[in-house]
Enzyme design. Structure first.
Site, short mmCIF file in Angstrom:
data_model
loop_
_atom_site.label_atom_id
_atom_site.label_comp_id
_atom_site.label_asym_id
_atom_site.label_seq_id
_atom_site.Cartn_x
_atom_site.Cartn_y
_atom_site.Cartn_z
N LYS A 166 14.79 -7.38 5.33
CA LYS A 166 13.96 -7.23 6.21
C LYS A 166 14.28 -8.19 8.19
CE LYS A 166 8.78 -6.16 7.72
NZ LYS A 166 7.67 -6.35 7.27
N THR A 186 0.47 -1.59 0.19
CA THR A 186 0.08 0.58 0.38
C THR A 186 1.09 1.17 -0.19
OG1 THR A 186 -1.30 -1.41 0.68
CG2 THR A 186 -1.39 1.28 1.18
N THR A 198 5.82 -5.89 1.99
CA THR A 198 7.21 -5.23 2.58
C THR A 198 7.73 -7.37 3.23
OG1 THR A 198 6.24 -4.77 4.87
CG2 THR A 198 6.86 -3.40 3.45
N ASP A 199 7.07 -7.69 3.30
CA ASP A 199 7.01 -9.36 4.07
C ASP A 199 7.88 -9.69 2.88
OD1 ASP A 199 4.82 -10.42 6.74
OD2 ASP A 199 5.72 -8.20 6.52
#
Lengths: 622, 411
Positions: free
Chosen positions: B236, B83, B159-160
């Site tokens: 990440k 998003t 982002t995961d």
């Protein structure tokens, strides 16, 4: 609206149609913050562990408009800086999702709702309320409606009680401290139910009493905020934020009514005069180059605007210390200018009468007109003039709807436009909380302080003021503990209240006297180990840093009953003649001698008893 | 009219212990309805305490189409679901992600002065639901956009698993222009969201002299700079912070300052035009990634029987328990290739130092140099997908193809 309705001595508030409501925000004294596990401690800026900065974007509503108050906020685009501490975490930094809603805080709020006879919401939803002045790192405040529809004992209706997070503390313009962010707040909103200034103050006092009665709210400056909504029939709703002192509330209401009435009178006068506003400002920068006022002389630009028919009205006092010109100045200051000048107050501030004449001439202003001047950079001047025209236009309507801030004595200044409906949408990271009937019913209602005061008066015979002092005191629980342990009420009262106050007035710092130490001392006095006369000196010694035992020693050496008997026997022997002469009436004078020697380290009653026995023995020997 | 079933938007009256209030019905679950009161607050109230009042007409929202400047360079935005822009319907509280160019430009107005944008919505999924099949679709979409003339491609992604996808595209698409993966750690509906800054910096990067696949996110918790990470060396490293993404074992490719949008490329950056456009979108999905832990039962390996390739994420220099080795040997004999990388994430695998390591090598396990575990998996899928035999596979896995592997460990 006639001038009669506002008799300065005793205005007829009912006839004016005064309607007022209060909104109170009180910090709760919980172990952890509302949405994270940090402690609720307020820190010194010097203890800050670091800093970061962010930009906050105003988001458009679904209809493409920006929130009215948000729009004004955005007139000066800024970035915000935040100070972190070892007692703040990633949640305050908006770098981690919130923890579940703090149960301890919710229980306190539900208890207060129960005290006010309110209906709890069956399932509490946490909302995000947009706030982009920088005081919330995420750009929103989390807030939840907890209960509806209650009533205070004094009769004022309470519309809602909410639980929400406290905002960050503004240090300076765009720098905020995160220690305060997230502390749980209870928000109590009354119905617009009050019709006199006294009603408002009494209601605020009662709410304050209820909050304090829970024993679970924070105390001290800044832990409670009171906002008052006021309107009169032909005026408009104005919100006055940040009324800190209870005692000033009725004065604030009084002055706001005065302000609104004055503005309405000005409006009437303007219409009668056929007043109007020139929309095009005139550049008088060159004209002011030789001004006696440094501000006008050195400014990048001086702009002036003519308000036709406003003479005498801009300078008219609408509230002690405030004029219509002050309102225009508040609006202008939003553009960053320092203030404005107006011909109702000139010549002054270095501006001479000749200058005034020249300025008025340059604007073709007549005797009935008022000229307003701003001096600053070109950009700021143009912005400020727009604001001034805007506020001058509002003078024809009467009272603009505004949010205002309180000034020292009870007058107010403009802060921002009254916000539109709050932009709120669900905080989906926090699950709804069901409030079951069982949970609500199980909440214990604490004794109301007003009832405690009555109880103390009745049971212990304290006068009302003393009873009030103890009931509101931090040391109240310790006081009650001492009573339960058998200490005499008057003694306990002195130890935890009156004597401490006296010492305080003498400049002695009593805050570090622990309740435990005082209770030990009282217990020793009760058991006759120490004379009650020694209370004050021992407290002074302890306040000075001495431990309990040390304090005893320094005040007077320990005198045991045997020691006492020896001393008494000796003194009686020395004064045997005198005693034989006077008989029992010798007790008084001899008592004085004995007390001087034992220096208050024994209870006077015990000394008296021992002395009487000794004197009897002497007299019987005769 | 006594309506029992309510629809979102219906005006209803709530009765609560004698107190009445009105609001907008939102939704219900398990007998508890959510109603938005006129104050804006939502409350949860039993559905059976509601009375229907009216159903207002749907207000059609006037969505202004944002006009774009056709003199500016063309940049494509391919959305997979991350998003970067969202709209809030305050009436119901719903937050919907926005993927059309006009919506993205509306949410991030500064973009319109940088480039003209063409938006392609590939899919709208939470990135944990990404699959290799979607990587392939994404590769084709990126390739198509560049072929059609885009000077840069922005890929919005959750982002995961963004690093997985960035690695996949790095191998599958050789791009002469920047391909910039971007997401936001804080939801785009909130004023503090990193979406605007990340979006603007991504646009700046997509217009720069860069010519490779990268991930772009915040450099720190402050809004001063974004980092450009090579798509094959990024991971990440925090569940929630804005600066969660870190380049591991290398220097980042560059940075973008904010709000100036100055792009600073480091010496290792691949430049625009250095590579010729090409797509190699075949992959072998039947590969696995195993994270070893003490006491792990070798029997677990049977679940991986028949897989074409396994990445072992071993401990330290690249070790697994000795009782694993015989099973591994069997599987290698059956045709599964095994590569070793390290749970340490930093540092180079070396199985030549300790006995276990040497035994693993004898069994046929191949050292994965300093590849990140997730990148090693993606690379293996891609290399095997190209159809090479075991020797060539082993050689390619240990060769630096697109910056995923360092032959030297810099200090």
């Amino acid at each position: 609206m006639t001038g009669d309705t506002l008799n300065p001595k005793d205005p007829d508030f009912k006839a004016l149609g005064l309607i007022a409501g209060i909104e109170i925000h009180q910090q709760l004294n919980t172990e952890e913050k509302l949405f994270c596990r940090c402690p609720t401690s307020i820190r010194e800026i010097g203890e800050s562990s670091g800093t970061f900065f962010r930009y906050l974007r105003a988001t458009k509503s679904e209809l493409g408009e920006l929130d009215r108050a948000a729009e004004e906020e955005m007139m000066r685009i800024r970035k915000f800086q935040y100070l972190t501490y070892d007692t703040t975490c990633l949640v305050e930094n908006d770098e981690e999702p919130p923890a579940p809603l703090n149960d301890e805080a919710l229980d306190i709020v539900l208890t207060i709702a129960k005290i006010c006879g309110m209906t709890p919401v069956p399932e509490i939803s946490t909302m995000r309320k947009l706030v982009i002045d920088g005081s919330n790192t995420s750009g929103f405040q989390r807030t939840s409606l907890v209960a509806l529809n209650g009533k205070l004992p004094c009769g004022t209706a309470i519309d809602t009680i909410c639980i929400e997070e406290e905002a960050a503390q503004r240090i300076e313009d765009t720098i905020f401290s995160l220690d305060r962010l997230g502390i749980p707040l209870i928000e109590i909103t009354t119905a617009p139910d009050m019709h006199t200034p006294e009603d408002v103050q009494d209601t605020a006092a009662e709410i304050g009493m209820i909050l304090r009665s829970t024993g679970r709210v924070k105390r001290g400056l800044g832990t409670i905020r009171q906002d008052i909504n006021i309107s009169i029939r032909e005026g408009a709703r104005v919100e006055i934020k940040g009324v800190q002192e209870l005692d000033l509330i009725s004065e604030v209401v009084r002055r706001e009514v005065q302000r609104q009435v004055s503005l309405l009178e000005i409006r009437k006068e303007l219409l009668a005069r056929g007043a109007s506003i020139e929309k095009d400002p005139v550049d008088i920068t060159e004209l002011c180059r030789g001004s006696g006022s440094k501000i006008l002389k050195k400014a990048g630009m001086v702009l002036a605007i003519r308000l036709n028919g406003f003479a005498g009205l801009v300078g008219r006092e609408i509230q002690p210390g405030r004029r219509l010109g002050s309102e225009m100045s508040d609006y202008a200051k939003k553009c960053g200018v320092g203030g404005l000048f107006h011909t109702d107050e000139l010549p002054a501030y270095g501006v001479t009468a000749d200058e005034v004449k020249a300025i008025k001439g340059s604007l073709l202003a007549g005797d009935n007109d008022c000229v307003i001047l701003v001096a600053d950079t070109q950009e700021k001047c143009r912005c400020a003039i727009k604001q001034i025209i805007s506020r001058a236009d509002m003078a024809f309507i009467g009272v603009p709807k505004e949010t205002r801030k309180m000034l020292e004595e009870g007058s107010t200044a403009y802060m921002r436009p009254l916000p539109g409906a709050a932009r709120m949408y669900p905080e989906t990271d926090v699950f709804p909380v069901r409030v079951t009937k069982e949970r609500f019913e199980a909440l214990k209602i604490p004794e109301m302080i007003n009832d405690t005061i009555a109880r103390y008066s009745k049971t212990f015979g304290f006068d009302r003021e003393v009873a009030r002092q103890i009931a509101y005191s931090d040391r109240r629980d310790a006081f009650e503990e001492a009573i339960t342990a058998g200490v005499k009420p008057t003694l306990a009262e002195r130890a935890f209240n009156s004597t401490l106050r006296e010492l305080s007035r003498e400049g002695i710092i009593v805050d570090n006297l622990s309740n435990e130490d005082i209770i030990s001392l009282l217990s020793d006095i009760s058991r006759g180990k120490i004379a009650k006369e020694a209370l004050s000196p021992i407290l002074i010694a302890m306040a000075g840093g001495k431990q309990l035992k040390e304090a005893y020693e320094s005040v007077a050496p320990q005198v045991s009953v045997d020691d006492l008997k020896e001393i008494v026997d000796r003194i009686v022997r020395e004064r045997a003649e005198f005693i034989k002469e006077r008989g029992n009436s010798a007790t008084g004078p001899v008592m004085g001698v004995v007390m001087k020697e034992v220096r208050g380290s024994v209870d006077g009653k015990i000394v008296n008893q021992v002395l009487r026995e000794a004197i009897s023995r002497v007299l019987n020997d005769q | 009219m006594n309506k029992q079933e309510f629809e979102t938007g219906d005006q209803v009256r709530c009765s609560l212990d004698g107190c009445q209030c009105e609001g907008t019905y939102i939704t219900a679950r398990d007998g508890m309805a959510t109603v938005k009161l006129t104050s804006g607050y939502n409350i949860g109230i039993p559905s059976d305490s509601l009375t229907w009042l009216s159903t207002p007409e749907q207000v059609q929202m006037d969505i202004q189409d944002v006009s774009q400047n056709t003199d500016l360079p063309l940049v494509s935005i391919v959305s997979t679901g991350g998003t970067i822009a969202s709209r809030i319907d305050y009436r119901t509280g719903a937050v919907t992600s926005q993927f059309r160019a006009t919506d993205i430009l509306s949410a991030i107005p500064g973009l319109a002065s940088l480039a003209q944008f063409r938006a392609v919505q590939l899919c709208n999924i939470l990135s944990e639901n990404m699959t290799p099949a979607i990587w392939q679709k994404l590769a084709r979409a990126v390739y198509d956009e560049i072929s059609a003339g885009s000077g840069g491609v922005i890929v919005t992604h959750g982002t995961d698993t963004m690093a997985f996808s960035a690695a996949a595209i790095s191998f599958m698409v050789r791009s002469p222009v920047p391909v910039v993966f971007v997401g936001s750690q804080r939801s785009a509906d909130r004023p503090s969201s990193d979406n605007v800054m990340n979006g603007m910096c991504a646009a700046a990067a997509s217009l720069s002299e860069l010519g490779e696949v990268v991930v772009l996110m915040h450099a720190s918790t402050s809004d001063d700079k974004c980092v450009i990470h090579r798509g094959t060396r990024v991971r990440k490293m925090h569940t929630s912070r804005r600066d969660a993404f870190r380049t591991i074992g290398s220097d980042p490719v560059g940075t973008v300052d904010y709000p100036s949008l100055n792009v600073n490329l480091g010496p290792s950056a691949v430049k625009r035009g250095e590579r010729d456009l090409a797509i190699f979108d075949k992959i072998e999905e039947h590969c696995g990634l195993i994270w070893y832990y003490p006491g792990m039962d070798p029997a677990i390996l049977s679940a991986w029987k028949g897989y074409k390739g396994i990445i072992l994420t071993g401990t330290g220099l690249g070790h697994v328990g000795t009782d694993f080795i015989s099973r591994i040997k069997e599987m290698i004999a059956d045709g599964t290739v095994f590569f070793m990388v390290s749970q340490c994430l930093n540092g180079r695998v070396c199985d030549r130092v300790y006995d276990t390591g040497r035994d693993l090598l004898s069994a046929g396990v191949i050292e994965g140099e300093d590849l990140l575990p997730e990148v090693a998996l993606v690379k293996l899928m891609w290399v095997l997908g190209q159809g090479y035999g075991p020797d060539e596979t082993a050689r390619l896995m240990r060769e630096n193809l697109v910056g995923e592997l360092n032959r030297r460990s810099r200090v």
